[in-house]
Design an enzyme around this catalytic site. Structure first.
Site, PDB file in Angstrom:
ATOM      1  N   GLN A  46      -4.365 -14.893 -23.305  1.00 60.19           N
ATOM      2  CA  GLN A  46      -2.580 -14.378 -23.640  1.00 60.19           C
ATOM      3  C   GLN A  46      -1.479 -15.203 -23.610  1.00 60.19           C
ATOM      4  OE1 GLN A  46      -1.980 -10.792 -25.291  1.00 60.19           O
ATOM      5  NE2 GLN A  46       0.300 -10.982 -26.344  1.00 60.19           N
ATOM      6  N   LEU A  65       6.716  -4.438  -9.398  1.00 54.40           N
ATOM      7  CA  LEU A  65       7.269  -5.195  -7.971  1.00 54.40           C
ATOM      8  C   LEU A  65       7.256  -7.052  -8.015  1.00 54.40           C
ATOM      9  CD1 LEU A  65       6.211  -5.485  -4.876  1.00 54.40           C
ATOM     10  CD2 LEU A  65       4.163  -6.078  -5.099  1.00 54.40           C
ATOM     11  N   ASP A 104       0.940  -1.489   0.062  1.00 56.05           N
ATOM     12  CA  ASP A 104       0.029   0.336  -0.352  1.00 56.05           C
ATOM     13  C   ASP A 104       0.782   0.888   0.126  1.00 56.05           C
ATOM     14  OD1 ASP A 104      -3.476   0.238   1.308  1.00 56.05           O
ATOM     15  OD2 ASP A 104      -1.647   2.371   0.544  1.00 56.05           O
ATOM     16  N   THR A 138      -5.003   6.181   0.966  1.00 59.34           N
ATOM     17  CA  THR A 138      -6.332   6.454   1.231  1.00 59.34           C
ATOM     18  C   THR A 138      -6.579   5.513   2.614  1.00 59.34           C
ATOM     19  OG1 THR A 138      -7.445   5.095  -0.534  1.00 59.34           O
ATOM     20  CG2 THR A 138      -8.074   6.939  -0.532  1.00 59.34           C
ATOM     21  N   THR A 169     -20.347  -1.486  -0.922  1.00 61.29           N
ATOM     22  CA  THR A 169     -19.757  -1.812   0.332  1.00 61.29           C
ATOM     23  C   THR A 169     -19.833  -1.256   1.542  1.00 61.29           C
ATOM     24  OG1 THR A 169     -19.087  -4.150  -0.375  1.00 61.29           O
ATOM     25  CG2 THR A 169     -18.358  -3.999   1.385  1.00 61.29           C
ATOM     26  N   TYR A 187     -12.016   7.011 -12.963  1.00 63.33           N
ATOM     27  CA  TYR A 187     -12.470   5.204 -12.265  1.00 63.33           C
ATOM     28  C   TYR A 187     -13.056   4.395 -12.929  1.00 63.33           C
ATOM     29  CZ  TYR A 187     -13.897   2.553  -8.104  1.00 63.33           C
ATOM     30  OH  TYR A 187     -14.040   1.689  -7.425  1.00 63.33           O
TER      31      TYR A 187
HETATM   32  P1  NAD Z   1      -9.925   2.287  -0.325  1.00 63.08           P
HETATM   33  O1  NAD Z   1      -9.804   3.888  -0.407  1.00 63.08           O
HETATM   34  O2  NAD Z   1     -10.263   1.831   1.496  1.00 63.08           O
HETATM   35  O3  NAD Z   1      -8.760   1.547  -0.235  1.00 63.08           O
HETATM   36  C1  NAD Z   1      -7.883   1.688  -1.155  1.00 63.08           C
HETATM   37  C2  NAD Z   1      -6.702   1.219  -0.846  1.00 63.08           C
HETATM   38  O4  NAD Z   1      -5.284   1.214  -2.031  1.00 63.08           O
HETATM   39  C3  NAD Z   1      -6.021   2.130  -0.012  1.00 63.08           C
HETATM   40  O5  NAD Z   1      -5.330   1.635   1.357  1.00 63.08           O
HETATM   41  C4  NAD Z   1      -5.023   3.182  -1.068  1.00 63.08           C
HETATM   42  O6  NAD Z   1      -4.007   3.517   0.030  1.00 63.08           O
HETATM   43  C5  NAD Z   1      -4.310   1.793  -1.627  1.00 63.08           C
HETATM   44  N1  NAD Z   1      -3.807   2.685  -3.104  1.00 63.08           N
HETATM   45  C6  NAD Z   1      -4.455   2.960  -3.549  1.00 63.08           C
HETATM   46  N2  NAD Z   1      -2.957   3.836  -4.486  1.00 63.08           N
HETATM   47  C7  NAD Z   1      -2.185   2.915  -4.158  1.00 63.08           C
HETATM   48  C8  NAD Z   1      -1.178   3.268  -5.740  1.00 63.08           C
HETATM   49  N3  NAD Z   1      -0.691   2.800  -6.090  1.00 63.08           N
HETATM   50  N4  NAD Z   1      -0.311   2.046  -5.047  1.00 63.08           N
HETATM   51  C9  NAD Z   1      -0.291   1.326  -3.699  1.00 63.08           C
HETATM   52  N5  NAD Z   1      -1.529   1.116  -3.196  1.00 63.08           N
HETATM   53  C10 NAD Z   1      -2.187   2.040  -3.350  1.00 63.08           C
HETATM   54  O7  NAD Z   1     -11.373   1.965  -0.728  1.00 63.08           O
HETATM   55  P2  NAD Z   1     -11.625   0.097  -0.764  1.00 63.08           P
HETATM   56  O8  NAD Z   1     -13.322   0.656  -1.062  1.00 63.08           O
HETATM   57  O9  NAD Z   1     -11.050  -0.866   0.286  1.00 63.08           O
HETATM   58  O10 NAD Z   1     -11.629  -0.322  -1.600  1.00 63.08           O
HETATM   59  C11 NAD Z   1     -10.341  -1.696  -2.756  1.00 63.08           C
HETATM   60  C12 NAD Z   1     -10.998  -2.051  -3.829  1.00 63.08           C
HETATM   61  O11 NAD Z   1     -12.297  -2.022  -3.740  1.00 63.08           O
HETATM   62  C13 NAD Z   1     -10.618  -0.450  -4.179  1.00 63.08           C
HETATM   63  O12 NAD Z   1     -10.389  -1.159  -5.805  1.00 63.08           O
HETATM   64  C14 NAD Z   1     -12.240  -0.134  -5.532  1.00 63.08           C
HETATM   65  O13 NAD Z   1     -12.301   0.093  -6.430  1.00 63.08           O
HETATM   66  C15 NAD Z   1     -13.142  -1.845  -4.767  1.00 63.08           C
HETATM   67  N6  NAD Z   1     -14.630  -1.607  -5.011  1.00 63.08           N
HETATM   68  C16 NAD Z   1     -14.794  -0.638  -3.830  1.00 63.08           C
HETATM   69  C17 NAD Z   1     -15.852  -1.076  -3.487  1.00 63.08           C
HETATM   70  C18 NAD Z   1     -16.587  -0.169  -1.304  1.00 63.08           C
HETATM   71  O14 NAD Z   1     -17.708   0.198  -2.097  1.00 63.08           O
HETATM   72  N7  NAD Z   1     -15.578   0.076  -0.771  1.00 63.08           N
HETATM   73  C19 NAD Z   1     -17.089  -1.077  -4.491  1.00 63.08           C
HETATM   74  C20 NAD Z   1     -16.612  -1.182  -5.877  1.00 63.08           C
HETATM   75  C21 NAD Z   1     -15.096  -1.889  -5.544  1.00 63.08           C
HETATM   76  N1  UDP Z   2       6.155  -6.814 -13.378  1.00 63.24           N
HETATM   77  C1  UDP Z   2       6.125  -6.779 -12.165  1.00 63.24           C
HETATM   78  N2  UDP Z   2       7.470  -7.832 -11.632  1.00 63.24           N
HETATM   79  C2  UDP Z   2       7.069  -9.134 -11.851  1.00 63.24           C
HETATM   80  C3  UDP Z   2       7.023  -8.679 -13.068  1.00 63.24           C
HETATM   81  C4  UDP Z   2       6.686  -8.005 -14.372  1.00 63.24           C
HETATM   82  O1  UDP Z   2       6.089  -5.197 -11.678  1.00 63.24           O
HETATM   83  O2  UDP Z   2       8.105 -10.257 -11.807  1.00 63.24           O
HETATM   84  C5  UDP Z   2       6.112  -5.831 -14.426  1.00 63.24           C
HETATM   85  C6  UDP Z   2       7.065  -5.045 -15.428  1.00 63.24           C
HETATM   86  O3  UDP Z   2       7.013  -3.300 -14.844  1.00 63.24           O
HETATM   87  C7  UDP Z   2       6.486  -5.670 -16.595  1.00 63.24           C
HETATM   88  C8  UDP Z   2       4.792  -5.258 -16.666  1.00 63.24           C
HETATM   89  O4  UDP Z   2       4.973  -5.807 -15.049  1.00 63.24           O
HETATM   90  O5  UDP Z   2       6.816  -3.654 -17.015  1.00 63.24           O
HETATM   91  C9  UDP Z   2       4.393  -6.329 -17.397  1.00 63.24           C
HETATM   92  O6  UDP Z   2       5.111  -7.238 -18.014  1.00 63.24           O
HETATM   93  P1  UDP Z   2       5.191  -8.499 -18.866  1.00 63.24           P
HETATM   94  O7  UDP Z   2       5.649  -9.205 -18.661  1.00 63.24           O
HETATM   95  O8  UDP Z   2       3.413  -8.414 -19.369  1.00 63.24           O
HETATM   96  O9  UDP Z   2       5.388  -7.256 -20.262  1.00 63.24           O
HETATM   97  P2  UDP Z   2       6.835  -6.605 -20.211  1.00 63.24           P
HETATM   98  O10 UDP Z   2       8.016  -6.913 -19.219  1.00 63.24           O
HETATM   99  O11 UDP Z   2       7.538  -7.393 -21.892  1.00 63.24           O
HETATM  100  O12 UDP Z   2       6.598  -5.599 -20.389  1.00 63.24           O
END
Ligand code: NAD
Ligand code: UDP
Ligand code: UDP
Length: 318
Positions: free
Chosen positions: A166, A67, A37, A41, A179, A149
């Site tokens: 693929q 990652l 995380d 948020t 939720t 979104y």
């Molecule tokens: P939330 O905002 O509480 O949790 C989202 C988490 O993702 C947060 O901890 C935030 O810090 C983290 N995050 C955001 N951008 C990030 C990034 N770039 N890298 C790493 N972490 C990142 O929301 P939630 O309600 O827990 O939702 C979780 C998931 O479920 C989301 O993908 C959301 O779209 C989906 N979702 C939730 C609901 C709902 O009603 N709660 C409905 C539909 C879909």
């Molecule tokens: N990637 C990652 N962790 C992994 C392997 C891949 O985060 O262990 C990421 C990496 O940034 C890559 C993306 O996943 O660009 C997509 O991977 P993929 O093998 O599908 O495509 P490519 O590496 O050929 O772009």
């Protein structure tokens, strides 16, 4: 389960509302959990009680960057979910959904992990079909304020299905409907937390529009149970997308009245402007989940609200 048999699971967005509940349930099931995380948020408070568990690992990491970890399963939840948060930096929201999905799929591909995507009812947009079934393609504005979104999540679904076609990945796509429950942020702008917090403070409860728009609210424990069944108990060929939500539909005005009554609040209802592109109606058709997962929600709105009100009451007292 013997220690060396522990399943290793990544939960992205693990410090958020849903992610924190999922991490807890996975640990209870004997998994090793890597919570990823960037705290956009989410917050440590949601998972602070897990930090002492040797099988819980917390990584501050943004999923828009690659990652590299070795695990068996990935739950991809990272993405801000509340409109005020996902609209604060819409480009970052899109990057999180799209680049985040590519990175997590690339990871799953390299290590052969099963991967689940937290998709959303927002892929249906402002639906013209009611209730929404999974075969409905949706009615989404591609250039409005909610698009970062909705379209980000749609693109993520496309990526998931293309990686399956693929590269033969085992994928699971859950379309989550509204939720609620403990660990939502008090100020995150979503309707249930907003109404409860305002009612507990005896402040006006803010209904946008005339409150005749509808939503269907699922309690968090029911949803997480659905995630686990989808991931653990469905055959590899079953990818979804599958709707997970509670089909009981309420108007927003009904919700406001219910929350005021259940909190014993002196709040009045205040009507404010409706945000743009706000969907009129939303209700999941959960026939597929019932059939393929044997899942349906068990918690009524009243039961879920009692627990959620209790959570916010304690939080506001602190
Ligand atoms: P939330 O905002 O509480 O949790 C989202 C988490 O993702 C947060 O901890 C935030 O810090 C983290 N995050 C955001 N951008 C990030 C990034 N770039 N890298 C790493 N972490 C990142 O929301 P939630 O309600 O827990 O939702 C979780 C998931 O479920 C989301 O993908 C959301 O779209 C989906 N979702 C939730 C609901 C709902 O009603 N709660 C409905 C539909 C879909
Ligand atoms: N990637 C990652 N962790 C992994 C392997 C891949 O985060 O262990 C990421 C990496 O940034 C890559 C993306 O996943 O660009 C997509 O991977 P993929 O093998 O599908 O495509 P490519 O590496 O050929 O772009
Ligand atoms: N809403 C409201 N008052 C609030 C917050 C939200 O009337 O204080 C309305 C909002 O306009 C929408 C519904 O409640 O019609 C659900 O909003 P939320 O942001 O929780 O979820 P989403 O719109 O993404 O379903």
């Amino acid at each position: 389960m013997a220690r060396f048999d522990r399943k290793r699971v990544v939960v992205t967005g693990g410090a958020g509302f849903l992610g924190s509940h999922l991490c807890r349930v996975l640990l209870e099931d004997g998994c090793e959990v890597v919570c990823v995380d960037n705290y956009y948020t989410g917050n440590k408070g949601n998972i602070v009680d897990l930090l002492g568990n040797p099988y819980f690992e917390l990584m501050r990491h943004d999923v828009t960057f690659p990652l590299y970890v070795e695990v068996d399963e990935i739950y991809n939840l990272a993405c801000p979910a509340s409109p005020i948060h996902y609209q604060h930096d819409p480009v970052q929201t899109l990057k999180t959904s799209v680049h985040g999905a590519i990175n997590m799929l690339g990871l799953a591909k390299r290590i052969g992990a099963k991967i689940m995507q937290a998709s959303t009812s927002e892929v249906y947009g402002d639906p013209e079909v009611h209730p929404q079934t999974e075969d409905y393609w949706g009615h989404v504005n591609p250039k409005g304020t909610r698009s970062c979104y909705d379209e980000g999540k749609r693109c993520a679904e496309t990526l998931f299905f293309d990686y399956r076609r693929q590269h033969g990945l085992v994928i699971k796509v859950a379309r989550i409907f509204n939720t609620y429950g403990p660990n939502m942020l008090p100020g995150d702008g979503r309707v249930v937390s907003n109404f409860i917090v305002k009612a507990l403070r005896n402040e006006p409860v803010t209904v946008y529009g005339d409150g005749s728009q509808t939503r269907s609210f699922c309690y968090v424990d029911d949803l997480i149970r659905g995630f686990k069944i989808l991931m653990d108990d469905t055959p590899d060929e079953f990818s979804g997308p599958v709707n997970l939500g509670n089909p009981m539909e309420f108007t927003i005005l009904e919700l406001a009245e219910k929350v005021i009554e259940m909190t014993g609040s002196r709040s009045r209802i205040e009507f404010l402007d409706l945000p743009s592109d706000d969907p009129r109606q939303r209700q999941p058709d959960i026939s597929l989940a019932k059939r393929e997962l044997g899942w349906q929600p068990e918690t009524t709105l009243e039961q879920g609200l009692v627990k959620t009100i209790e959570y916010f009451r304690k939080m506001l007292e602190q």
